[in-house]
Scaffold this motif. Sequence first.
Motif, PDB file in Angstrom:
ATOM      1  N   GLU A 228      47.092  35.350  33.481  1.00 62.54           N
ATOM      2  CA  GLU A 228      47.842  34.089  33.435  1.00 62.54           C
ATOM      3  C   GLU A 228      48.436  33.750  34.798  1.00 62.54           C
ATOM      4  O   GLU A 228      48.422  32.596  35.215  1.00 62.54           O
ATOM      5  CB  GLU A 228      48.946  34.172  32.372  1.00 62.54           C
ATOM      6  CG  GLU A 228      48.416  34.235  30.958  1.00 62.54           C
ATOM      7  CD  GLU A 228      47.649  33.001  30.568  1.00 62.54           C
ATOM      8  OE1 GLU A 228      48.035  31.884  30.955  1.00 62.54           O
ATOM      9  OE2 GLU A 228      46.626  33.152  29.859  1.00 62.54           O
ATOM     10  N   SER A 229      48.950  34.732  35.503  1.00 63.26           N
ATOM     11  CA  SER A 229      49.513  34.458  36.835  1.00 63.26           C
ATOM     12  C   SER A 229      48.417  34.064  37.817  1.00 63.26           C
ATOM     13  O   SER A 229      48.643  33.232  38.694  1.00 63.26           O
ATOM     14  CB  SER A 229      50.304  35.649  37.344  1.00 63.26           C
ATOM     15  OG  SER A 229      49.465  36.774  37.484  1.00 63.26           O
ATOM     16  N   ARG A 230      47.238  34.650  37.669  1.00 65.82           N
ATOM     17  CA  ARG A 230      46.113  34.271  38.525  1.00 65.82           C
ATOM     18  C   ARG A 230      45.722  32.822  38.266  1.00 65.82           C
ATOM     19  O   ARG A 230      45.454  32.063  39.203  1.00 65.82           O
ATOM     20  CB  ARG A 230      44.913  35.194  38.268  1.00 65.82           C
ATOM     21  CG  ARG A 230      43.772  34.998  39.264  1.00 65.82           C
ATOM     22  CD  ARG A 230      42.553  35.806  38.881  1.00 65.82           C
ATOM     23  NE  ARG A 230      42.082  35.546  37.538  1.00 65.82           N
ATOM     24  CZ  ARG A 230      41.348  34.476  37.190  1.00 65.82           C
ATOM     25  NH1 ARG A 230      41.035  33.572  38.075  1.00 65.82           N
ATOM     26  NH2 ARG A 230      40.958  34.308  35.941  1.00 65.82           N
TER      27      ARG A 230
ATOM     28  N   ASP B 271      45.749  29.769  40.968  1.00 74.39           N
ATOM     29  CA  ASP B 271      44.579  28.917  41.220  1.00 74.39           C
ATOM     30  C   ASP B 271      44.922  27.439  41.045  1.00 74.39           C
ATOM     31  O   ASP B 271      44.521  26.602  41.860  1.00 74.39           O
ATOM     32  CB  ASP B 271      43.428  29.293  40.283  1.00 74.39           C
ATOM     33  CG  ASP B 271      42.803  30.624  40.635  1.00 74.39           C
ATOM     34  OD1 ASP B 271      43.027  31.111  41.768  1.00 74.39           O
ATOM     35  OD2 ASP B 271      42.095  31.180  39.772  1.00 74.39           O
ATOM     36  N   ASP B 272      45.667  27.127  39.979  1.00 78.76           N
ATOM     37  CA  ASP B 272      46.073  25.734  39.764  1.00 78.76           C
ATOM     38  C   ASP B 272      46.964  25.238  40.891  1.00 78.76           C
ATOM     39  O   ASP B 272      46.828  24.103  41.357  1.00 78.76           O
ATOM     40  CB  ASP B 272      46.803  25.593  38.426  1.00 78.76           C
ATOM     41  CG  ASP B 272      45.874  25.774  37.239  1.00 78.76           C
ATOM     42  OD1 ASP B 272      44.636  25.700  37.426  1.00 78.76           O
ATOM     43  OD2 ASP B 272      46.391  25.986  36.122  1.00 78.76           O
TER      44      ASP B 272
ATOM     45  N   TRP C 255      47.775  21.981  45.724  1.00 75.34           N
ATOM     46  CA  TRP C 255      48.149  21.977  47.131  1.00 75.34           C
ATOM     47  C   TRP C 255      47.069  21.305  47.977  1.00 75.34           C
ATOM     48  O   TRP C 255      47.362  20.448  48.816  1.00 75.34           O
ATOM     49  CB  TRP C 255      48.393  23.396  47.603  1.00 75.34           C
ATOM     50  CG  TRP C 255      48.865  23.487  49.026  1.00 75.34           C
ATOM     51  CD1 TRP C 255      48.111  23.714  50.124  1.00 75.34           C
ATOM     52  CD2 TRP C 255      50.202  23.330  49.486  1.00 75.34           C
ATOM     53  NE1 TRP C 255      48.880  23.723  51.246  1.00 75.34           N
ATOM     54  CE2 TRP C 255      50.179  23.483  50.889  1.00 75.34           C
ATOM     55  CE3 TRP C 255      51.404  23.073  48.855  1.00 75.34           C
ATOM     56  CZ2 TRP C 255      51.317  23.399  51.654  1.00 75.34           C
ATOM     57  CZ3 TRP C 255      52.541  22.992  49.631  1.00 75.34           C
ATOM     58  CH2 TRP C 255      52.500  23.146  51.003  1.00 75.34           C
ATOM     59  N   SER C 256      45.812  21.670  47.735  1.00 78.69           N
ATOM     60  CA  SER C 256      44.736  21.073  48.518  1.00 78.69           C
ATOM     61  C   SER C 256      44.570  19.579  48.200  1.00 78.69           C
ATOM     62  O   SER C 256      44.285  18.788  49.085  1.00 78.69           O
ATOM     63  CB  SER C 256      43.425  21.828  48.287  1.00 78.69           C
ATOM     64  OG  SER C 256      43.028  21.713  46.957  1.00 78.69           O
TER      65      SER C 256
END
Length: 90
Positions: free
Chosen positions: A69-71, A75-76, A81-82
């Motif tokens: 879940e933290s990964r 990723d989100d 950010w991008s």
Amino acid sequence: MTNGNGNGVAIWIGVGVGASIGVAFALTHRKKDRWSGARDVSRRMAEGTGGLAATARDIAERIGIIYEESRKVADDFSLLWSHGRRLLGM
């Protein structure tokens, strides 16, 4: 506080009984929070009823779920950010 018939005592007894019923109801109808599972695991481990191997496996599975879940959150965040940088032209 009484008028001679003992009504004041009866009122205070009623208040005490009502308060104790309210406290008992509040304590027995608490919501389960996210840490209650961890408390149950530690309680089972302390009692020795669940077995050490089963408890360790359960903890390892929970850690794996937390990691996944933290990964996903990381990723989100990276995608957002991008996307934000592209909107600003950076």
